[in-house]
Design a protein around this motif. Structure first.
Motif, mmCIF file in Angstrom:
data_model
loop_
_atom_site.group_PDB
_atom_site.id
_atom_site.type_symbol
_atom_site.label_atom_id
_atom_site.label_comp_id
_atom_site.label_asym_id
_atom_site.label_seq_id
_atom_site.Cartn_x
_atom_site.Cartn_y
_atom_site.Cartn_z
ATOM 1 N N PHE A 18 6.976 32.976 -15.064
ATOM 2 C CA PHE A 18 5.700 32.553 -15.629
ATOM 3 C C PHE A 18 4.543 33.123 -14.819
ATOM 4 O O PHE A 18 3.593 33.677 -15.374
ATOM 5 C CB PHE A 18 5.653 31.021 -15.670
ATOM 6 N N GLY A 53 -1.119 31.599 -18.671
ATOM 7 C CA GLY A 53 -0.065 32.346 -18.015
ATOM 8 C C GLY A 53 -0.535 33.450 -17.095
ATOM 9 O O GLY A 53 0.283 34.222 -16.578
ATOM 10 N N GLY A 77 5.879 20.799 -18.532
ATOM 11 C CA GLY A 77 4.572 21.172 -19.038
ATOM 12 C C GLY A 77 4.227 20.484 -20.346
ATOM 13 O O GLY A 77 5.081 19.876 -21.001
ATOM 14 N N TYR A 135 8.905 23.994 -15.641
ATOM 15 C CA TYR A 135 8.355 24.982 -14.724
ATOM 16 C C TYR A 135 8.859 24.683 -13.319
ATOM 17 O O TYR A 135 8.792 23.539 -12.850
ATOM 18 C CB TYR A 135 6.824 24.950 -14.755
ATOM 19 N N CYS A 147 8.560 25.452 -9.304
ATOM 20 C CA CYS A 147 7.754 25.992 -8.202
ATOM 21 C C CYS A 147 8.704 26.438 -7.095
ATOM 22 O O CYS A 147 9.456 25.619 -6.558
ATOM 23 C CB CYS A 147 6.800 24.934 -7.668
ATOM 24 N N ILE A 156 6.576 31.044 -10.142
ATOM 25 C CA ILE A 156 6.854 29.917 -11.023
ATOM 26 C C ILE A 156 7.741 30.432 -12.142
ATOM 27 O O ILE A 156 7.408 31.416 -12.819
ATOM 28 C CB ILE A 156 5.562 29.298 -11.575
ATOM 29 N N ARG A 197 9.742 29.703 -15.712
ATOM 30 C CA ARG A 197 9.605 28.870 -16.925
ATOM 31 C C ARG A 197 10.944 28.833 -17.658
ATOM 32 O O ARG A 197 11.539 29.885 -17.941
ATOM 33 C CB ARG A 197 8.518 29.427 -17.825
ATOM 34 N N THR A 205 12.959 27.545 -21.077
ATOM 35 C CA THR A 205 12.824 27.095 -22.473
ATOM 36 C C THR A 205 14.202 27.115 -23.119
ATOM 37 O O THR A 205 15.165 27.659 -22.559
ATOM 38 C CB THR A 205 11.847 27.990 -23.258
#
Length: 484
Positions: free
Chosen positions: A136, A169, A458, A464, A466, A473, A475, A477
């Motif tokens: 991300f 983003g 999110g 997300y 860290c 970062i 991401r 899905t």
């Protein structure tokens, strides 16, 4: 019953074996996994607690004699414990024989094996979903936390002290100007810096943003003399600058300490709008039980820092203390269904915990723990005690627990109500299925290239992560749902 007695007898006989027989019974590889892998990694690849073990990375000599001496005496300045009191001579020799030395030729040395991580970008199979991972935001340094302002805008914290803004983003190349000066030690085990960011529950109206960080009393002094402690401030961002700063939590100067670790500092607003914030024991375990000491406690306060009730109800207890007996809480999450506060507790060698935080609760450290010292010595014989809260789940060996989040969203509907736990040493994202306060099932759903300091759900329902090493970062899905 007879079978268990036989096991006890065999264990007692094993302890009485002479050194060579014990070394043969527990060879160097077994000794390494039992005593060293927790800090240096199962394949000697290194973790956040210890460096990789290879002739190319040794800093304190690499001969066999050096290795034997370090195992026996430790390296106190680097936090490496001495094993001379817990391992016999034959065991020390077997361990020294197992580790590669600088005298070993490159052809003979088996280099540390690289960590196995899931591909980014790529797709990972879990029980419920095929999960797509993508970068991300990249180009960051040790990302410890993240908070979404809205669906398109997020604040990101870098340990070095930078507050960053991500829009659609895209990382703004300019850190927010004027944020507080943080203290970050050069010690390899440093855990200080800019620790967390959180938005006021009424942010849309008042614009307050909260930051926690390690604050030094004497930042210009020689490093070994610098004394620091966890601190919380709030402020606003205007024209990409930090303004209107107010101190929300600052401990008495007498509680500041020279240790570079156990700051905690996670920030969470509870269901009543009060701020929950843990402070670690700062490397001195007995502080966690001193009611007049802010270290080793969970604190609760209003957004302006004033105390929000006093669950202990007696004199001599700091008015912000909400619970006691904490070692180093690294994650906080609010169950949106029940309003209960959950926390991950970073244990010593073994004994990482998942707790439900109760007002006035005693969580036992250091008189009760499922862990032992890094050198193998016992901290306490007790895993339970009257009046002490039991963890809802614990990990032994440690997974190095970090951030914590309840999943709520449309991207992974089968995971709604489940807990996401980030880990440092193993760099894994774990999914915990709950039944009330019980953990029914645990699954590793992603193995990250970097340490996962915090998982964040999110506004879009994506997860997300860290991370550091690399600082980015990630991401997550849903590429496909595997079951109905």
């Amino acid at each position: 019953m007879h079978r268990y007695r036989l096991l006890y007898v065999l264990a007692a006989l094993f302890a009485l074996l002479p050194g060579p027989a014990r070394a043969q019974a527990a060879d160097g590889a077994t000794l390494f996994q039992r005593n060293c892998a927790g800090c240096h990694g199962p394949n000697r690849e290194g973790t956040s607690l210890g460096p990789p073990l290879s002739p190319a990375t040794y800093r304190y000599g690499g001969t066999r004699g050096d290795i034997e001496r370090i195992i026996r005496r430790g390296i106190p300045s680097q936090g490496m414990p001495a094993f001379g009191g817990t391992l016999g001579e034959a065991e020390i020799n077997a361990l020294a024989d197992f580790l590669p030395t600088r005298a070993t030729t490159p052809e003979e040395e088996a280099p540390p094996q690289p960590r196995q991580s899931d591909p980014v970008p790529g797709v990972v199979e879990t029980l419920d979903y095929a999960v797509r991972a993508e970068v991300f935001v990249d180009g960051l340094q040790t990302v410890w936390s993240m908070a979404f302002i809205d669906r398109d805008t997020a604040l990101v914290v870098e340990r070095a002290g930078r507050l960053r803004v991500v829009r659609n983003g895209v990382l703004d190349p300019r850190p927010v100007a004027g944020t507080p000066q943080v203290y970050s030690s050069s010690h390899r085990w440093n855990q200080g810096g800019l620790l967390d960011v959180a938005l006021d529950p009424d942010y849309a109206r008042n614009g307050w943003i909260y930051l926690s960080y390690s604050h030094a009393l004497n930042p210009g002094a020689p490093e070994e003399e610098i004394r620091a402690m966890t601190r919380v401030v709030r402020g606003r961002i205007r024209d990409h600058a930090w303004v209107d700063e107010e101190v929300v939590f600052q401990a008495d100067e007498s509680s500041y300490d020279a240790h570079a670790w156990h700051y905690s500092g996670r920030l969470l607003f509870d269901s009543t709008g009060h701020l929950i914030m843990p402070v670690g024991d700062r490397g001195t375990p007995e502080r966690a039980r001193d009611p007049a000491d802010p270290a080793g406690k969970m604190h609760r306060m209003r957004g302006d820092g004033t105390p929000a009730g006093h669950p202990f109800g007696r004199e001599g207890v700091l008015p912000t203390i909400y619970s006691i007996g904490h070692r180093n809480a690294q994650g906080l999450a609010l169950d949106p269904e029940t309003g209960r506060i959950w926390a991950t507790e970073h244990g010593p060698r073994g004994g990482d915990e998942l707790n439900v935080i109760r007002a006035g609760g005693d969580y036992g450290w250091p008189v009760v723990t499922y862990g032992i010292n890094y050198d193998g010595n016992e901290i306490t014989p007790h895993t339970r005690a009257k009046g002490v809260e039991q963890p809802r789940h614990y990990w032994r060996p440690s997974i190095a627990t970090a951030g914590l989040a309840f999943y709520r969203g449309d991207e992974f509907p089968l995971w709604n109500g489940k807990l996401l736990v980030g880990t440092l040493g193993r760099r894994e994202l774990r999914l915990l299925t709950l039944d009330g306060d019980r953990v029914l099932h645990e699954e590793v759903i992603f193995r990250s290239p970097g340490r996962i300091y915090e998982p964040v759900v999110g506004p879009d329902g994506a997860i997300y992560l860290c991370t550091d090493d690399p600082g980015q970062i990630i991401r997550l899905t849903a590429a496909a749902q595997r079951r109905i």
